[in-house]
Design a protein around this motif. Structure first.
Motif: not given
Length: 388
Positions: A123-125, A139-143
């Motif tokens: 996710l960072k990539v 992406l933050v919501f996935y995290t």
């Protein structure tokens, strides 16, 4: 774990997390656990969650099948090889958006198979390939969903802070409103019910976060957190008379009676409804760790509300109002008074409760004196150090 909740369905991995919680719960009977175990195994096999399967087998939750584990690992290796080929192809032959999509697909696959660390790394990539604030928020919501699956509160807290920083760069209202529910759930799960209630109430009319839970469950959480956080006037205005809550509250067993009997001072009905709700609170993975605390706080609210109307009242009258014995009221109030939760005293001989509400002005005066003494002590210590 691809749940943005557009289809109104709860994120499958969070459904699985709840079933795993119930499997470990002592109050769930063995027959129900047989069905739960079958559901968990089916979900693990469906998404090739090899790491989780291995962990559950080691804990004795599932039986180890070495052949099944090998099959899942083989399928994971094959799928990762294909995803890496797509990334390489996109980097060589396609544009930046296609490269990002290829990396995102790999991130979502790691989430799906339950590889937490690899998912977070990927996710960072993917974030490094992302420009739009809205896509970064997704992406933050996935995290955050990963955080709630593993109940990793450190990860959740950092992700919420990150999302707030992103919103300073821009971001749409729909995502901002969704974040409020995630943040409210985090506060509720970490026993900050006041902040949770505030965030939930702000989200009642804009709720779209179906990936976390249903709207009925959201109203359940909103009412429970509000009851111990709001004063009577605010409770009436924001909860008891709220049309969004009125439309749904009847679907949750005992919830309407719990709320309305408290507000209408029907204490006997309140205790009956409250006892009906306790099972739901116990079997909720976010509320269960705070079950005893919540039970105490609700009883503090209801006893304080009853005593608010009296300078003194007989214990017999209070026991009759709550539909319990005098001995029960005696034991209950003794504990709450000793803990400083209730401002009254018991005259055991006369069988009377006498309230001694603290004077707000006097309490403020005493607090000011105390703080002044503390400050003077600090100044004196500091002056000694300077003199040396």
């Amino acid at each position: 774990m691809d749940g943005a909740g557009e289809d109104g369905k709860q994120q499958p991995h969070l459904v699985l997390a709840h079933k795993l919680f119930l499997l470990s719960h002592p109050d769930v009977d063995d027959l129900a656990k047989v069905d739960l175990r079958a559901d968990v195994l089916a979900a693990v096999k469906s998404d090739d969650m090899a790491a989780l399967y291995e962990s559950l087998a080691a804990d004795g939750v599932l039986e180890m099948d070495a052949a099944l584990l090998a099959e899942m690992r083989a399928r994971i290796d094959e799928e990762i090889r294909k995803l890496d080929e797509k990334i390489a192809d996109a980097e060589e032959n396609l544009g930046e958006s296609e490269v990002r999509e290829a990396h995102l697909a790999k991130s979502l696959y790691f989430i799906r198979v339950g590889e937490k660390e690899k998912a977070l790394e990927q996710l960072k990539v993917t974030e490094g390939k992302t420009v739009a604030v809205g896509q970064k928020m997704d992406l933050v919501f996935y995290t955050l969903q990963i955080g709630f699956f593993y109940m990793d509160f450190d990860l959740i807290s950092k992700s919420i802070d990150k999302a707030k920083n992103l919103f300073e760069e821009g971001g749409d209202w729909e995502r901002k409103n969704r974040l409020k529910v995630y943040e409210g759930l985090y506060y509720m799960a970490t026993r900050n019910f006041k902040k949770a209630a505030s965030l939930f109430l702000d989200s009642i009319s804009t709720f779209t976060t179906y990936e976390l839970f249903t709207y009925d469950t959201f109203i359940f959480y909103t009412v429970l957190t509000s009851v111990i956080s709001l004063d009577r006037v605010s409770l009436k205005q924001k909860v008891v008379d709220a049309p969004e809550i009125l439309a749904v509250i009847g679907k949750v067993p005992h919830l309407s009676e719990f709320l309305n009997s408290l507000y209408n001072c029907q204490y006997k009905s309140f205790f009956i409804a409250f006892s009906g709700l306790t099972e739901q609170i116990k079997l909720d993975r976010y509320l269960q760790p705070h079950f005893r605390y919540y039970m105490r706080e609700v009883r503090t609210v209801v006893y304080s509300q009853f005593l608010e109307s009296y300078k003194s009242v007989t214990m017999e009258a209070m026991a009759a109002a709550f539909g319990v014995t005098i001995d029960f009221i005696d034991q209950e109030l003794s504990r709450f008074i000793a803990a400083g939760k209730l401002h009254c005293k018991i005259d055991k001989v006369a069988g009377v409760l006498e309230t001694n509400r603290p004077d707000a002005r006097n309490a403020f005066y005493q607090a000011t004196i105390k703080q002044g003494d503390f400050l003077l002590n600090r100044i004196q210590k500091l002056s000694r150090v300077i003199d040396l």
